[in-house]
Enzyme design. Structure first.
Site, PDB file in Angstrom:
ATOM      1  N   ASP A  50       0.843  -1.199   0.000  1.00 26.87           N
ATOM      2  CA  ASP A  50       0.000   0.000   0.000  1.00 26.87           C
ATOM      3  C   ASP A  50       0.880   1.252   0.000  1.00 26.87           C
ATOM      4  OD1 ASP A  50       0.871  -0.191   2.610  1.00 26.87           O
ATOM      5  OD2 ASP A  50      -1.106   0.012   3.531  1.00 26.87           O
ATOM      6  N   SER A  51       2.211   1.056  -0.006  1.00 29.32           N
ATOM      7  CA  SER A  51       3.134   2.162  -0.260  1.00 29.32           C
ATOM      8  C   SER A  51       2.890   2.724  -1.657  1.00 29.32           C
ATOM      9  CB  SER A  51       4.592   1.707  -0.107  1.00 29.32           C
ATOM     10  OG  SER A  51       4.830   0.528  -0.838  1.00 29.32           O
ATOM     11  N   ASP A  89      -1.113  -6.068  -0.278  1.00 30.70           N
ATOM     12  CA  ASP A  89      -1.493  -5.393   0.967  1.00 30.70           C
ATOM     13  C   ASP A  89      -2.994  -5.147   1.020  1.00 30.70           C
ATOM     14  OD1 ASP A  89       0.390  -4.904   2.944  1.00 30.70           O
ATOM     15  OD2 ASP A  89       1.257  -3.181   1.896  1.00 30.70           O
ATOM     16  N   LYS A 119      -1.516  -9.306   2.785  1.00 33.03           N
ATOM     17  CA  LYS A 119      -0.781  -8.862   3.974  1.00 33.03           C
ATOM     18  C   LYS A 119      -1.630  -7.859   4.727  1.00 33.03           C
ATOM     19  CE  LYS A 119       3.055  -6.006   3.853  1.00 33.03           C
ATOM     20  NZ  LYS A 119       2.621  -4.841   4.688  1.00 33.03           N
ATOM     21  N   GLU A 121      -1.726  -5.383   8.610  1.00 30.21           N
ATOM     22  CA  GLU A 121      -0.929  -4.848   9.722  1.00 30.21           C
ATOM     23  C   GLU A 121      -1.626  -5.107  11.049  1.00 30.21           C
ATOM     24  OE1 GLU A 121      -0.143  -0.688   8.990  1.00 30.21           O
ATOM     25  OE2 GLU A 121       0.828  -1.096   7.055  1.00 30.21           O
ATOM     26  N   GLU A 188       8.978  -4.279  10.732  1.00 29.38           N
ATOM     27  CA  GLU A 188       9.435  -2.990  10.199  1.00 29.38           C
ATOM     28  C   GLU A 188       9.991  -2.090  11.293  1.00 29.38           C
ATOM     29  OE1 GLU A 188       6.762  -1.058   7.463  1.00 29.38           O
ATOM     30  OE2 GLU A 188       7.956   0.782   7.427  1.00 29.38           O
TER      31      GLU A 188
HETATM   32  O1  KIV Z   1       3.572  -1.108   1.696  1.00 26.89           O
HETATM   33  C1  KIV Z   1       4.746  -1.500   1.719  1.00 26.89           C
HETATM   34  O2  KIV Z   1       5.546  -1.232   0.813  1.00 26.89           O
HETATM   35  C2  KIV Z   1       5.183  -2.286   2.869  1.00 26.89           C
HETATM   36  C3  KIV Z   1       6.646  -2.560   3.000  1.00 26.89           C
HETATM   37  C4  KIV Z   1       7.323  -1.355   3.517  1.00 26.89           C
HETATM   38  C5  KIV Z   1       6.912  -3.751   3.827  1.00 26.89           C
HETATM   39  O3  KIV Z   1       4.389  -2.667   3.667  1.00 26.89           O
END
Ligand code: KIV
Length: 270
Positions: A50-51, A89, A119, A121, A188
């Site tokens: 989600d980056s 994500d 994924k 959090e 992280e």
């Molecule tokens: O969203 C992302 O890129 C991440 C990484 C920093 C692990 O969660």
């Protein structure tokens, strides 16, 4: 050595890599063209992070990206990947409410994007959702330590779990995530010693970002390690290229050639 080079990577491959002491390499991708290059270069796991909210859309945080947008990025990535495991994500707001909503979001990601895992959090607070998603046959990767979707709770992006209390909570959460069925987890921005302790205590592989060398694998944001993003330089980031410079130089050269009439020449014309 595990023969993970020639065939498709699965969650089982990653577990075997940990058992064999072979480090796992993970990078983000958000589009077809770069995912194809990253996969072709031998990466084990591609994270459709989600980056994308920061890197692709220019948002300050990961919070605004939507489920539809994540699914779109994941579809593009899946189209370019033959070997790597593609983890997608779950965006902010699509799993924190209740486990039924979490399952519905995970099912949409799997059905509509063709990704191989999701994924999310958080620790014990998302355990019920993890269990429900895993029970539906969807592999889940956890994410502890600095969890960017909670940035407004933390207030800063500094190192997490430096204090004893937060460190033992992280260890408890890691165990809960493993028991709930996660196949792996991202750690992280936590102290190296804590990441070592977690990695040694868990059966499932840990993937670190700013968590030192003792994790079972490492992940970076592709645009950061390629030098495309320039305004982000945390200590853990190693830049492997200066693609930002290469792109800037090439574009300036093109502008010059167009303005001078040098492009296109006879060979480039019909
Ligand atoms: O969203 C992302 O890129 C991440 C990484 C920093 C692990 O969660």
């Amino acid at each position: 050595m595990v023969s993970s080079r020639a065939r498709k990577i699965t969650t089982q491959t990653l577990l075997k890599m940990k058992q064999a002491g072979e480090n796992i390499a993970m990078l983000t991708s958000y589009d077809y063209s770069l995912a194809r290059m990253v996969d072709g270069a031998g990466i084990d796991v591609i994270l459709v992070g989600d980056s994308a909210s920061n890197v692709m859309a220019g948002n300050e945080t990961t919070l605004p990206i939507t489920l539809d947008q994540m699914i779109y990025h994941a579809q593009c990535v899946v189209n370019g990947v033959e070997r790597a495991l593609v983890v997608v994500d779950m965006p902010f707001g699509t799993y924190q409410g209740d486990s039924k909503t979490a399952l519905d979001s995970a099912i949409r990601i799997m059905k509509e994007s063709g990704g191989h895992a999701v994924k999310l959090e958080g620790g014990s607070e998302v355990a019920e959702s993890v269990e429900r998603i895993v029970n539906a046959g969807i592999p889940v990767m956890g994410h502890l330590g600095l969890t960017p979707q909670s940035i407004y709770k933390f207030g800063t992006y500094t190192v997490r779990a430096k204090e004893e209390g937060e460190a033992s909570k992280l260890m408890e959460d890691a165990k809960v995530l493993e028991e709930s069925g996660c196949f792996s987890m991202v750690l992280e921005k936590i102290p190296s010693d804590l990441a070592k302790h977690a990695s040694e205590s868990l059966v499932i592989p840990t993937i670190g970002i700013g968590a030192g060398p003792h994790c079972d694998g490492q992940v970076l944001v592709l645009h950061d390690m390629l030098g495309i993003t320039k305004d982000f330089s945390p200590r853990f980031l190693r830049r492997y290229a200066d693609v930002g410079q290469v792109v800037g130089d090439a574009v300036s050269h093109f502008v010059e050639d167009v303005r001078s009439g040098d492009f296109p020449n006879d060979d480039e014309s019909y």
